[in-house]
Write a protein that holds these residues in place. Structure first.
Motif, mmCIF file in Angstrom:
data_model
loop_
_atom_site.group_PDB
_atom_site.id
_atom_site.type_symbol
_atom_site.label_atom_id
_atom_site.label_comp_id
_atom_site.label_asym_id
_atom_site.label_seq_id
_atom_site.Cartn_x
_atom_site.Cartn_y
_atom_site.Cartn_z
ATOM 1 N N ARG A 17 67.646 51.975 39.873
ATOM 2 C CA ARG A 17 67.800 53.414 40.113
ATOM 3 C C ARG A 17 69.040 53.720 40.946
ATOM 4 O O ARG A 17 69.628 54.772 40.801
ATOM 5 C CB ARG A 17 66.561 53.956 40.849
ATOM 6 C CG ARG A 17 65.301 53.835 40.026
ATOM 7 C CD ARG A 17 65.325 54.844 38.901
ATOM 8 N NE ARG A 17 64.170 54.657 38.038
ATOM 9 C CZ ARG A 17 64.213 54.790 36.746
ATOM 10 N NH1 ARG A 17 65.316 55.126 36.152
ATOM 11 N NH2 ARG A 17 63.142 54.604 36.021
ATOM 12 N N ASP A 18 69.421 52.789 41.790
ATOM 13 C CA ASP A 18 70.600 52.981 42.643
ATOM 14 C C ASP A 18 71.852 53.034 41.765
ATOM 15 O O ASP A 18 72.027 52.232 40.841
ATOM 16 C CB ASP A 18 70.685 51.822 43.647
ATOM 17 C CG ASP A 18 71.913 51.928 44.531
ATOM 18 O OD1 ASP A 18 72.271 53.053 44.911
ATOM 19 O OD2 ASP A 18 72.515 50.871 44.809
ATOM 20 N N HIS A 19 72.740 53.995 42.061
ATOM 21 C CA HIS A 19 73.925 54.225 41.244
ATOM 22 C C HIS A 19 74.839 52.991 41.208
ATOM 23 O O HIS A 19 75.302 52.590 40.134
ATOM 24 C CB HIS A 19 74.690 55.448 41.764
ATOM 25 C CG HIS A 19 75.904 55.779 40.962
ATOM 26 N ND1 HIS A 19 75.823 56.230 39.655
ATOM 27 C CD2 HIS A 19 77.223 55.707 41.258
ATOM 28 C CE1 HIS A 19 77.037 56.413 39.195
ATOM 29 N NE2 HIS A 19 77.914 56.113 40.154
ATOM 30 N N ALA A 21 74.083 49.836 41.957
ATOM 31 C CA ALA A 21 73.376 48.716 41.332
ATOM 32 C C ALA A 21 73.306 48.911 39.820
ATOM 33 O O ALA A 21 73.419 47.960 39.053
ATOM 34 C CB ALA A 21 71.972 48.591 41.919
ATOM 35 N N ARG A 22 73.135 50.185 39.416
ATOM 36 C CA ARG A 22 73.099 50.493 37.987
ATOM 37 C C ARG A 22 74.457 50.192 37.346
ATOM 38 O O ARG A 22 74.512 49.599 36.261
ATOM 39 C CB ARG A 22 72.744 51.965 37.789
ATOM 40 C CG ARG A 22 72.625 52.380 36.330
ATOM 41 C CD ARG A 22 72.258 53.840 36.227
ATOM 42 N NE ARG A 22 70.839 54.002 36.460
ATOM 43 C CZ ARG A 22 69.970 54.312 35.510
ATOM 44 N NH1 ARG A 22 70.395 54.553 34.299
ATOM 45 N NH2 ARG A 22 68.698 54.423 35.767
ATOM 46 N N ALA A 23 75.556 50.550 38.006
ATOM 47 C CA ALA A 23 76.897 50.271 37.489
ATOM 48 C C ALA A 23 77.109 48.763 37.376
ATOM 49 O O ALA A 23 77.633 48.266 36.367
ATOM 50 C CB ALA A 23 77.950 50.893 38.390
ATOM 51 N N LYS A 24 76.691 48.014 38.387
ATOM 52 C CA LYS A 24 76.820 46.556 38.347
ATOM 53 C C LYS A 24 75.975 45.982 37.210
ATOM 54 O O LYS A 24 76.406 45.068 36.500
ATOM 55 C CB LYS A 24 76.399 45.943 39.680
ATOM 56 C CG LYS A 24 76.581 44.435 39.730
ATOM 57 C CD LYS A 24 76.128 43.863 41.038
ATOM 58 C CE LYS A 24 76.264 42.361 41.109
ATOM 59 N NZ LYS A 24 75.998 41.587 39.961
ATOM 60 N N HIS A 25 74.794 46.524 37.033
ATOM 61 C CA HIS A 25 73.895 46.082 35.967
ATOM 62 C C HIS A 25 74.565 46.250 34.592
ATOM 63 O O HIS A 25 74.577 45.322 33.776
ATOM 64 C CB HIS A 25 72.591 46.890 36.046
ATOM 65 C CG HIS A 25 71.703 46.726 34.860
ATOM 66 N ND1 HIS A 25 70.933 45.611 34.665
ATOM 67 C CD2 HIS A 25 71.453 47.550 33.809
ATOM 68 C CE1 HIS A 25 70.251 45.741 33.543
ATOM 69 N NE2 HIS A 25 70.531 46.920 33.007
ATOM 70 N N TYR A 26 75.140 47.413 34.349
ATOM 71 C CA TYR A 26 75.793 47.666 33.063
ATOM 72 C C TYR A 26 77.056 46.815 32.898
ATOM 73 O O TYR A 26 77.368 46.345 31.802
ATOM 74 C CB TYR A 26 76.104 49.151 32.868
ATOM 75 C CG TYR A 26 74.877 49.959 32.535
ATOM 76 C CD1 TYR A 26 74.116 49.664 31.423
ATOM 77 C CD2 TYR A 26 74.485 51.032 33.332
ATOM 78 C CE1 TYR A 26 72.981 50.388 31.110
ATOM 79 C CE2 TYR A 26 73.353 51.773 33.027
ATOM 80 C CZ TYR A 26 72.610 51.439 31.910
ATOM 81 O OH TYR A 26 71.501 52.172 31.603
ATOM 82 N N ARG A 27 77.802 46.610 33.998
ATOM 83 C CA ARG A 27 78.973 45.732 33.940
ATOM 84 C C ARG A 27 78.557 44.311 33.546
ATOM 85 O O ARG A 27 79.200 43.668 32.721
ATOM 86 C CB ARG A 27 79.717 45.713 35.279
ATOM 87 C CG ARG A 27 80.735 46.839 35.427
ATOM 88 C CD ARG A 27 81.678 46.593 36.592
ATOM 89 N NE ARG A 27 81.004 46.489 37.877
ATOM 90 C CZ ARG A 27 80.661 47.513 38.643
ATOM 91 N NH1 ARG A 27 80.961 48.746 38.258
ATOM 92 N NH2 ARG A 27 80.043 47.328 39.782
ATOM 93 N N ASP A 28 77.485 43.843 34.148
ATOM 94 C CA ASP A 28 76.987 42.498 33.821
ATOM 95 C C ASP A 28 76.587 42.413 32.345
ATOM 96 O O ASP A 28 76.848 41.414 31.676
ATOM 97 C CB ASP A 28 75.802 42.124 34.713
ATOM 98 C CG ASP A 28 76.206 41.922 36.164
ATOM 99 O OD1 ASP A 28 77.417 41.730 36.422
ATOM 100 O OD2 ASP A 28 75.307 41.952 37.033
ATOM 101 N N LEU A 29 75.936 43.475 31.863
ATOM 102 C CA LEU A 29 75.570 43.489 30.446
ATOM 103 C C LEU A 29 76.806 43.480 29.541
ATOM 104 O O LEU A 29 76.852 42.780 28.527
ATOM 105 C CB LEU A 29 74.707 44.708 30.116
ATOM 106 C CG LEU A 29 73.280 44.702 30.668
ATOM 107 C CD1 LEU A 29 72.603 46.031 30.357
ATOM 108 C CD2 LEU A 29 72.490 43.556 30.073
#
Length: 117
Positions: A17-19, A21-29
């Motif tokens: 939910r954190d902005h 962390a969400r950006a890092k999550h999508y970058r990792d994907l």
């Protein structure tokens, strides 16, 4: 294999939910997707190289082949040449035909071996 829509929905469901962390999550994907794409591109290049090598081998092998028609024509012309050479050898020294040379010239051409008449 998952469809693009279902994998996006899955990525959205597991995203934090954190902005940041969400950006890092999508970058990792995306990094994972790019690695997969690079791996597939390398594999495709290897396959294309192998295909080109196989095509070159096929073209070389085909260049060594002779068509049936060409083989039959060569076979027939070789027979005719040998028949005429034998007939010439049987002629008199002053190139007068003899009965034997005419009998050799009367020999019929062989039947086709590889093509139909």
């Amino acid at each position: 294999m998952l469809s693009a829509t279902s994998s996006i929905q899955t990525a959205d469901m597991i995203a934090p939910r954190d902005h940041q962390a969400r950006a890092k999550h999508y970058r990792d994907l995306l990094v994972g997707a790019h690695r997969t794409i690079e791996t597939l591109q390398i594999k495709m290049q290897e396959l294309e190289f192998a295909l080109a090598a196989t095509k070159r081998e096929k073209d070389y092998a085909m260049s060594l082949c002779v068509t049936r028609t060409a083989a039959e024509e060569a076979r027939l012309s070789a027979f005719r040449l040998a028949r005429e050479k034998a007939a010439i050898l049987m002629e008199n020294p002053d190139d007068e035909p003899t009965n034997e040379s005419e009998a050799i010239r009367a020999i019929r051409d062989p039947k086709p071996k590889w093509t139909a008449v």
